[in-house]
Structures are given as C-alpha cells and as structure tokens.
Design an enzyme around this catalytic site. Structure first.
Site, mmCIF file in Angstrom:
data_model
loop_
_atom_site.group_PDB
_atom_site.id
_atom_site.type_symbol
_atom_site.label_atom_id
_atom_site.label_comp_id
_atom_site.label_asym_id
_atom_site.label_seq_id
_atom_site.Cartn_x
_atom_site.Cartn_y
_atom_site.Cartn_z
ATOM 1 N N ASP A 186 2.231 0.765 -9.435
ATOM 2 C CA ASP A 186 1.717 -0.378 -8.668
ATOM 3 C C ASP A 186 2.894 -1.281 -8.311
ATOM 4 O OD1 ASP A 186 0.464 -2.952 -8.006
ATOM 5 O OD2 ASP A 186 -1.367 -2.045 -8.767
ATOM 6 N N VAL A 229 -7.525 -2.706 -2.013
ATOM 7 C CA VAL A 229 -7.152 -1.504 -1.253
ATOM 8 C C VAL A 229 -8.335 -0.550 -1.324
ATOM 9 C CG1 VAL A 229 -5.554 0.433 -1.057
ATOM 10 C CG2 VAL A 229 -4.682 -1.806 -1.745
ATOM 11 N N HIS A 281 -9.178 4.212 -6.658
ATOM 12 C CA HIS A 281 -8.034 4.298 -7.569
ATOM 13 C C HIS A 281 -8.393 3.658 -8.893
ATOM 14 C CE1 HIS A 281 -7.704 0.511 -5.345
ATOM 15 N NE2 HIS A 281 -7.188 -0.005 -6.465
ATOM 16 N N HIS A 299 -6.599 1.731 -12.268
ATOM 17 C CA HIS A 299 -5.413 1.059 -12.811
ATOM 18 C C HIS A 299 -5.238 1.474 -14.273
ATOM 19 C CE1 HIS A 299 -5.255 -2.132 -9.589
ATOM 20 N NE2 HIS A 299 -6.528 -1.781 -9.479
#
Ligand code: 5GP
Length: 143
Positions: free
Chosen positions: A36, A101, A105, A107
């Site tokens: 990231d 975004v 995804h 994290h």
C-alpha cells in the site's frame, strides 16, 4: 438506488495490467499482493484478486478461497518479516464503509503491541521504504 458498476480504469485494475508500477510481493494465476503506497503501518500490504469486482458485495464467491489462502500466506509473512505481535486484516465495501479504490482488495497490516494504526489512506510512503518492506515480505514468503 442505482447500483455502481465496476470501472475497468480503477487504479488497481491499472496496477494489475502493469500500467502503473507497484511493489509486488506475490503473484499467482488468480491473486496479486503489493505494498500500500499510504501504509497505515510498516508492511501494510494489499491482497488483490485479478478477477474484476468492485468489492466483496459483487464478487464471485469462487474468488474468496484463493483470495483468503493468499491473505493467510501474506499475514504469516508480514508477521515474520516485521517481527510483529499480530496482524490486522481489513476489507471495505462502498464509500460509507471507507472504501476508496473500487476493485476488491484485502488490507494485511503487521501490528505491534501498543502502537495504533495511522489514518486510512493518509500520507504517501517513500518508494525506498516500500521497496525495503517488499523485500522483507518476499524473503519471508520464500522461507
Ligand atoms: P480502500 O480504502 O479502498 O479499502 O483502500 C485503498 C488503499 O489503496 C488505501 O489504503 C490506499 O492507501 C491505497 N492506494 C491508493 N492508491 C494507490 C496506488 O496507486 N498504489 C497502491 N499500491 N496503493 C494505493
């Protein structure tokens, strides 16, 4: 209410196509993991399926097995690579949840006793720091 649709020009789609650089730590036929750029802590990694979906809500359930297999691999690697005490795994769906975004995804963030997370999508990290973090994670993934 109109349902938002997948935008093929979102930033992670561009990263997956190689149009934008990223510090990749893992790739297989279905999943990519990279650093990231605005980490909430050292070693903050994003695990991203190649299959297009905005988030968990519109994803094909077949995505989740391969995705979370890699989330576990990366979680173990960041814990080992950074000597962390624990690992936070987070995933956001739509703006109200904090998603910024719109390509699914997860994290994966190494955690250290008593050290809070930095703000979500806060300041940009230096490329050399991201490169060093990626090296640590790749090494842990190899071991
Ligand atoms: P979300 O808010 O959608 O769950 O998380 C998006 C994440 O993508 C944020 O943590 C943000 O720092 C990160 N991010 C935004 N733009 C880029 C980029 O161009 N490259 C990378 N590697 N990460 C990004």
């Amino acid at each position: 209410m109109t349902e938002a649709t997948y935008d093929t020009d979102n930033i992670f789609a561009k990263i997956l196509r190689g149009e934008i650089p990223s510090h990749r730590v893992y790739e297989d036929e279905a999943i990519v993991a990279f650093m990231d750029v605005m980490p909430q802590g050292p070693g903050h990694t994003l695990v991203v399926p190649k299959a297009p979906s905005r988030n968990l809500l519109d994803a094909d359930p077949a995505t989740f097995g391969p995705l979370f297999t890699v989330v576990q691999k990366v979680a173990r690697a960041v814990k080992q690579g950074f000597g962390a005490d624990g690992v936070t795994v987070m995933q956001f769906n739509e703006p109200a949840s904090g998603q910024t975004v719109y390509h699914l995804h997860v994290h994966v963030i190494p955690r250290f006793d008593g050290i809070p997370l930095k703000p979500h999508a806060g300041g940009m990290e230096k490329p050399e720091v991201l490169a060093e973090s990626a090296d640590k994670i790749r090494a842990a993934l190899r071991s």
